[in-house]
Design an enzyme around this catalytic site. Structure first.
Site, short mmCIF file in Angstrom:
data_model
loop_
_atom_site.label_atom_id
_atom_site.label_comp_id
_atom_site.label_asym_id
_atom_site.label_seq_id
_atom_site.Cartn_x
_atom_site.Cartn_y
_atom_site.Cartn_z
N HIS A 55 0.88 -1.17 0.00
CA HIS A 55 0.00 0.00 0.00
C HIS A 55 0.92 1.21 0.00
CE1 HIS A 55 -2.31 -3.04 2.32
NE2 HIS A 55 -3.36 -2.53 1.73
N ASP A 58 2.42 1.73 3.32
CA ASP A 58 3.35 0.73 3.86
C ASP A 58 4.77 1.18 3.55
OD1 ASP A 58 1.16 -0.91 4.35
OD2 ASP A 58 1.46 -2.12 2.55
N MET A 89 2.53 -5.64 -7.95
CA MET A 89 1.22 -5.07 -7.61
C MET A 89 1.39 -3.97 -6.56
SD MET A 89 -1.13 -5.25 -4.87
CE MET A 89 -1.78 -6.71 -4.06
N GLU A 182 -11.08 -6.14 -5.06
CA GLU A 182 -11.07 -7.23 -4.05
C GLU A 182 -12.29 -7.15 -3.15
OE1 GLU A 182 -7.43 -7.40 -1.84
OE2 GLU A 182 -8.32 -8.62 -0.26
N LYS A 184 -14.91 -8.19 -0.04
CA LYS A 184 -14.89 -8.71 1.33
C LYS A 184 -16.26 -8.40 1.93
CE LYS A 184 -12.10 -8.59 5.55
NZ LYS A 184 -10.98 -7.95 6.28
N GLU A 218 -9.97 -13.30 -2.49
CA GLU A 218 -9.16 -13.75 -1.35
C GLU A 218 -9.86 -14.90 -0.65
OE1 GLU A 218 -7.24 -10.94 1.28
OE2 GLU A 218 -7.95 -12.06 3.02
N HIS A 221 -11.86 -14.12 2.50
CA HIS A 221 -13.03 -13.26 2.37
C HIS A 221 -14.27 -14.05 1.94
CE1 HIS A 221 -10.27 -9.50 1.85
NE2 HIS A 221 -10.07 -10.16 2.97
N ASP A 246 -5.45 -13.46 -3.74
CA ASP A 246 -4.92 -13.35 -2.38
C ASP A 246 -5.10 -14.70 -1.69
OD1 ASP A 246 -4.17 -10.75 -2.74
OD2 ASP A 246 -5.51 -9.90 -1.22
N ASP A 256 -11.66 -12.02 10.11
CA ASP A 256 -10.63 -12.17 9.07
C ASP A 256 -9.33 -12.67 9.71
OD1 ASP A 256 -9.29 -11.92 6.69
OD2 ASP A 256 -9.07 -9.75 6.82
N ASP A 258 -6.66 -14.40 8.37
CA ASP A 258 -5.39 -14.20 7.63
C ASP A 258 -4.31 -15.20 7.99
OD1 ASP A 258 -6.14 -12.09 6.00
OD2 ASP A 258 -5.52 -10.54 7.42
N ASP A 288 -1.70 -13.06 1.12
CA ASP A 288 -2.19 -11.94 1.94
C ASP A 288 -2.55 -12.51 3.31
OD1 ASP A 288 -3.03 -9.60 2.91
OD2 ASP A 288 -4.85 -9.44 1.70
C1 GCO Z 1 -7.85 -7.26 4.33
C2 GCO Z 1 -7.51 -7.20 2.86
C3 GCO Z 1 -6.30 -6.41 2.56
C4 GCO Z 1 -6.13 -6.14 1.10
C5 GCO Z 1 -5.06 -5.16 0.91
C6 GCO Z 1 -4.69 -4.96 -0.52
O1 GCO Z 1 -8.71 -8.04 4.66
O2 GCO Z 1 -7.25 -6.53 5.11
O3 GCO Z 1 -7.39 -8.52 2.41
O4 GCO Z 1 -5.19 -7.09 3.07
O5 GCO Z 1 -5.86 -7.31 0.38
O6 GCO Z 1 -5.47 -3.97 1.45
O7 GCO Z 1 -5.66 -4.28 -1.14
MN MN Z 2 -6.53 -9.26 0.61
MN MN Z 3 -8.15 -10.03 3.94
#
Ligand code: GCO
Ligand code: MN
Ligand code: MN
Length: 388
Positions: A55, A58, A89, A182, A184, A218, A221, A246, A256, A258, A288
Site C-alpha cells: 500500500h 506501507d 502489484m 477485491e 470482502k 481472497e 473473504h 490473495d 478475518d 489471515d 495476503d
Molecule cells: C484485508 C484485505 C487487505 C487487502 C489489501 C490490498 O482483509 O485486510 O485482504 O489485506 O488485500 O489492502 O488491497
Molecule cells: Mn486481501
Molecule cells: Mn483479507
C-alpha cells in the site's frame, strides 16, 4: 522426493503489510517491531519470494516529508536491486486514516471522496514507478454500520465514478496497468458494499473500461461468508477476470483470520491450487496473510516459507491426482458420452429441438445410477494424506 523450493517462475509474492504485520489485534498491542520496507525486502529475498507488493503508506508513511520519502524510496530500490525482487502489484491505503472512517470512494462527504481519488492517483504513480502492472482496490471502509447513513444505490454509483475516473487517469498517463477489485463481506465495516466475487463481476460490466478491470479474490473473504472459494475463482477465471489472487486461510464464518496458506482447510486449498495449475493461471500467487501473534521475526520467516511450501506440496499432489489411473478412470466414467446427444452441441436449432422432443430417457435408470463419488473422494483424501 519433489523439490519444494520456491522459484521465480512460481510467482510467489507477499505484501509489505503481511510480513511486516506487527501482530496487533483489537484486544492487544503489537508483539513485533515493524521492520523498515527495505528490511522486509531482504527478508522476502531470504525466504525465496518473487515479488513484494505494498500500500502507498506501507512504503511511505502518510505524513512523511519529501526528504524522508526520497530516502525510503532509495533504500527500497536498493533492496530490490540487491535481492532481485520485483513489484508486481500496488494498492492504496484507503482505510487506516480517520478521514476514511465512513468510506473513501463511497463517503457521503465529497471532500473525502475527492481526497481518496487524489491519494489513489498519487499511489498509482508510485506503484507504476516501481514496476507495478496490477493495481488492487480493496474497499475496506466502503460500507456501513447503519443503513440510515448511506443510500446503497448512491454508494455503488460513487464507487463506479471513482473507478471510471481512475481507469481514465491510467489511460491518460499511458500506464500499462490493470485494476483488480477485491471483495470482502465485512470487517472493518459491519457490512461492506460489493461483498463477493460474484457481485464485483457484475459491477465490472457496468464500468466505462471493463476490459481494464478484473478481480482479486481472497480465500479468507469468501470463507468468512461461508462460500466456496474455488467456485468464485472459477467464475472469475471463466469470465477472463482473474487478474490477481490473495491466498491465505481461515475457519469459516470467523473474523478475518489471515492465516498461513493451507493452515486450516487443506482440501479447499488443494482444489484451489489444482485449479490454478490445471487452467494455467499465470498471474501472481500473492499471500495476503500474516504470522500468528505468537511469533517473532524468525516465526514470520517460518510463516512465509510455509505459505510457499504448502502451495508447492499441493501442486505436487495435484499432479499426482491427475496422474492417478484409478482416479482418472473414475472421472472418465462420470463424464462418459456416447455421442447420442451431440446434436445439442451447437445449441438451439428448430431441428435440434425437434430431435430432443422425440428423445426418450431411462429416467429411473439414470436416477438409480451410482456415481462412485465416495471412492473418488476417498482416493483424493488418500493423496492428501500421503498414502497414495
Ligand atoms: C484485508 C484485505 C487487505 C487487502 C489489501 C490490498 O482483509 O485486510 O485482504 O489485506 O488485500 O489492502 O488491497
Ligand atoms: Mn486481501
Ligand atoms: Mn483479507
Amino acid at each position: 522426493m519433489a523439490d519444494y523450493t520456491p522459484k521465480p517462475e512460481h510467482k510467489f509474492t507477499f505484501g509489505l503489510w503481511t510480513v511486516g504485520n506487527p501482530g496487533r489485534d483489537p484486544f492487544g498491542e503489537p508483539v513485533r517491531q515493524r521492520p523498515q520496507p527495505h528490511e522486509l525486502v531482504h527478508l522476502l529475498g531470504e525466504v525465496g519470494a518473487y515479488g513484494v507488493n505494498f500500500h502507498d503508506n506501507d512504503l511511505v508513511p502518510i505524513d512523511a516529508n519529501p526528504t524522508e520519502r526520497d530516502q525510503i524510496l532509495k533504500d527500497f530500490r536498493q533492496a530490490l536491486d540487491a535481492t532481485g525482487l520485483v513489484v508486481p502489484m500496488a494498492t492504496t491505503n484507503l482505510f487506516a486514516d480517520p478521514i476514511f472512517k465512513d468510506g473513501a470512494f463511497t463517503s457521503n462527504d465529497v471532500r473525502v471522496r475527492a481526497f481518496a481519488l487524489q491519494k489513489t492517483m498519487q499511489a498509482i504513480d508510485l506503484g507504476v514507478s516501481l514496476g507495478a502492472r496490477t493495481y488492487v482496490f480493496w474497499g475496506g471502509r466502503e460500507g456501513t454500520e447503519i443503513d440510515a447513513s448511506k443510500n446503497p444505490v448512491d454508494a455503488i454509483k460513487r464507487y463506479r465514478e471513482a473507478i471510471n475516473f481512475l481507469t481514465a487517469y491510467v489511460i491518460d498517463q499511458g500506464y500499462d496497468l490493470k485494476f483488480a477489485l477485491e471483495p470482502k463481506p465485512n470487517e472493518p465495516r459491519s457490512d461492506i458494499y460489493l461483498p463477493t466475487v460474484g457481485s464485483l463481476l457484475a459491477f465490472i460490466t457496468t464500468l466505462d473500461h471493463p476490459e481494464m478491470v478484473g478481480v482479486n479474490p481472497e480465500v479468507a473473504h469468501e470463507h468468512m461468508a461461508g462460500l466456496n472459494f474455488l467456485h468464485a475463482v472459477a467464475q472469475a477465471w471463466e469470465a477472463g477476470k482473474l487478474f490477481h489472487i490473495d491466498l491465505n486461510d481461515q475457519k469459516f464464518a470467523r473474523y478475518d483470520q489471515d492465516f498461513r496458506f493451507g493452515a486450516e482447510m487443506i482440501k479447499q486449498a488443494f482444489y484451489l491450487v489444482k485449479f490454478l495449475e490445471d487452467v494455467g493461471y499465470t498471474g501472481m500467487r500473492h499471500f495476503d496473510a500474516h504470522a500468528y501473534r505468537t511469533e517473532d521475526l524468525e516465526g514470520v520467516k517460518d510463516f512465509a516459507r510455509g505459505c510457499m511450501r504448502t502451495y508447492l506440496i499441493l501442486k505436487d499432489k495435484a499432479a499426482r491426482f491427475n496422474a492417478d489411473t484409478e482416479i482418472q478412470q473414475l472421472l472418465a466414467e462420470i463424464n462418459a458420452d456416447d455421442g447420442s446427444f451431440s446434436f445439442l452441441n451447437d445449441g438451439f436449432s428448430p431441428q435440434a429441438a425437434q430431435r430432443l422432443r422425440e428423445a426418450s430417457f431411462d429416467r429411473p435408470g439414470l436416477g438409480a445410477r451410482g456415481l462412485a463419488y465416495e471412492r473418488l473422494d476417498q482416493l483424493t483424501v488418500e493423496i492428501l494424506l500421503g498414502v497414495r
